[in-house]
Design a protein around this motif. Structure first.
Motif, short mmCIF file in Angstrom:
data_model
loop_
_atom_site.label_atom_id
_atom_site.label_comp_id
_atom_site.label_asym_id
_atom_site.label_seq_id
_atom_site.Cartn_x
_atom_site.Cartn_y
_atom_site.Cartn_z
N ILE A 125 0.83 -1.21 0.00
CA ILE A 125 0.00 0.00 0.00
C ILE A 125 0.86 1.26 0.00
N GLN A 126 2.10 1.13 0.46
CA GLN A 126 2.98 2.30 0.56
C GLN A 126 3.60 2.70 -0.77
N LYS A 127 3.36 1.89 -1.82
CA LYS A 127 4.10 2.07 -3.08
C LYS A 127 3.31 2.82 -4.15
N VAL A 128 2.29 3.57 -3.77
CA VAL A 128 1.53 4.35 -4.75
C VAL A 128 2.34 5.61 -5.09
N PRO A 129 2.68 5.82 -6.36
CA PRO A 129 3.46 7.01 -6.74
C PRO A 129 2.67 8.29 -6.52
N GLN A 157 -1.56 2.12 -13.85
CA GLN A 157 -1.22 1.15 -14.88
C GLN A 157 0.20 1.32 -15.39
N THR A 158 0.73 2.51 -15.26
CA THR A 158 2.11 2.73 -15.69
C THR A 158 3.11 1.90 -14.89
N GLU A 159 2.67 1.38 -13.74
CA GLU A 159 3.53 0.55 -12.88
C GLU A 159 3.36 -0.94 -13.17
N SER A 160 2.60 -1.30 -14.18
CA SER A 160 2.25 -2.71 -14.42
C SER A 160 3.47 -3.57 -14.74
N LEU A 186 -2.63 -3.99 -6.77
CA LEU A 186 -3.87 -3.25 -6.97
C LEU A 186 -4.85 -3.49 -5.82
N ILE A 187 -5.00 -4.74 -5.40
CA ILE A 187 -5.88 -5.04 -4.26
C ILE A 187 -5.44 -4.27 -3.03
N ALA A 188 -4.13 -4.24 -2.78
CA ALA A 188 -3.60 -3.55 -1.60
C ALA A 188 -3.82 -2.05 -1.66
N GLN A 189 -3.69 -1.47 -2.86
CA GLN A 189 -3.68 -0.01 -2.98
C GLN A 189 -5.06 0.59 -3.19
#
Length: 452
Positions: A125-129, A157-160, A186-189
């Motif tokens: 969850i901490q990895k959202v830009p 999606q740019t992190e896919s 995605l589930i986490a964020q």
């Protein structure tokens, strides 16, 4: 002169279409009346026109809607899941992390496995830009919460990892690995994004950061701004019972369909959320709560059984649909409704909305059966969710589909991982037009006459 003619043609287009519609509608009605029962391969013309409702045409391994037992997760009924999944505490609610593990592995996890998965999701969850939040903030604050969520997912999606792996030539039979990574991210964020949007719209943008000590559902409540332990428990239950509902549901099917083209999980899940925002899907909860609120406003808290019966009877006779009652498949009260009903009985039996719903839960099915309005008139889960959310202060009904979307990510993305693991092909059913149907029916009729 030619320019004037082109302008007139453009102006006349809506009117031209409008003039065509009545004849086309009558054409379709005639086909349904005269040819609806004609058999195709494994279904009828009417089945085709009605959206293939109930036609077995999808492989969906993680859940199945059973008419007698409700939704089954990997073969487990809701009561069985509640008994076997790891719980938040002794006597507490099952953890959504346990359902995610069940979907992905087909067996229930141990408490330590569920805890490990919970910690994994908390780290992700901490990895959202930062640019994802900038993308949300670029939208008008009046934009629907689902519009904001879908925009955020598309920015993510740019992190896919799946998209990168496919572009680098990873073999198709290995694409399940980056699909799993994308899906877990995605589930986490999603709870973080959803909570950010909620507080942007309704709390002047005062953001609450995630608490790594909390489990998935409790952390979602915390970031929304609700730290009532009972709401933590309610959200755990909600996430479990709403995590999937077969592959034919619009949102689930959209995820499957788009994912079958080897679109990455972000692209596929966005399609599902667009479907979830539709009035005939994710808005059912708010329609049910609006109806209960209207009854309470018009009749008051102390309405008698007779008054409620008369009210419901008048509404049905006037052609009004009673949202939250009836189900296309279930032959009994939705077990998910029962779970939440029992929770309300324990936690807030005197809530005026719940008191009214308890009465309506007895009255509406009886009146519907008397009038023959619905074959299966029992209350479904949509009837009660708004009552529960309202009790805990989550009043904003336009946010209800977003909460549903967060829960549904658990099931649809788990199945998407297995779609890639099984190397399932692109979904490509055959379609026909009205000319084909009419010609087919005519050939059937001519053949029948010759045999007479």
């Amino acid at each position: 002169m030619a320019d004037k003619q082109e302008e007139e043609d453009r102006v006349r287009l809506p009117e031209t279409i409008s003039a065509l519609i009545p004849a086309c509608r009558e054409r379709l009605s005639k086909i349904k009346r005269e040819c609806g029962s004609i058999q195709l391969d494994s279904h009828t013309i009417q089945d085709l026109i009605a959206g293939s409702r109930g036609i077995k045409s999808l492989l969906w391994d993680i859940s199945k809607l059973d008419p007698d037992h409700g939704i089954l997760y990997r073969g487990f009924s809701i009561p069985q899941c509640f008994a076997s999944l790891p719980h938040s505490s002794p006597g507490g609610q099952p953890l959504p992390e346990g359902v995610l593990w069940l979907f992905l592995t087909s067996y229930t996890p141990s408490p330590s496995q569920a805890t490990s998965l919970s910690l994994d999701l908390a780290a992700r969850i901490q990895k959202v830009p930062d640019f994802v939040f900038s993308c949300i903030n670029a939208l008008p604050i009046s934009a629907h919460p689902m519009t904001q969520l879908v925009s955020a997912i598309m920015a993510l999606q740019t992190e896919s990892q799946f998209a990168s792996a496919y572009a680098s030539g990873m073999p198709i039979n290995q694409l399940w690995r980056p699909a799993l990574e994308d899906s877990l991210n995605l589930i986490a964020q999603l709870p973080l994004l959803a909570a950010f949007i909620y507080r942007r719209i309704h709390k002047e943008g005062h953001v609450i950061h995630p608490d790594p000590r909390l489990d998935f559902a409790a952390n979602f409540c915390h970031m929304l701004g609700f730290d009532d332990p009972d709401m933590y428990e309610m959200m755990r239950m909600y996430m479990v019972i709403h995590s999937d509902h077969e592959g034919g549901a619009v949102s689930a099917h959209a995820v499957r369909l788009v994912g079958s083209a080897l679109a990455d999980p972000y692209l596929a899940f966005t399609a599902g959320m667009n479907g979830c925002a539709g009035p005939l899907h994710g808005l059912a909860i708010q329609e049910s709560f609006k109806w209960i609120s209207k009854v309470l406003s018009e009749l008051g808290r102390n309405a008698t059984t007779t008054e409620l019966e008369d009210y419901v009877r008048r509404k049905l006779q006037a052609g009004t649909i009673i949202p939250g009652f009836g189900h296309a498949l279930l032959k009994k009260t939705d077990p998910r409704y029962t779970c939440l009903y029992e929770f309300c009985e324990r936690k807030f039996p005197d809530d005026p909305y719940f008191e009214l719903l308890a009465k309506l839960g007895e009255i509406v099915p009886a009146v519907m059966k008397q009038q023959g309005k619905v074959r299966n008139p029992w209350p479904n889960v949509d009837a009660i969710i708004g009552v529960v959310f309202n009790h805990f202060g989550l009043h904003k009904i336009d946010f209800f589909p977003v909460v549903l979307g967060v829960a549904r990510s658990i099931g649809s993305l788990s199945q998407l991982v297995w779609d890639r693991a099984l190397c399932l092909p692109i979904e490509r059913p055959s379609s026909v037009n009205l000319d084909w149907i009419e010609n087919f029916c005519q050939r059937k009729s001519d053949s029948a006459e010759k045999q007479m």
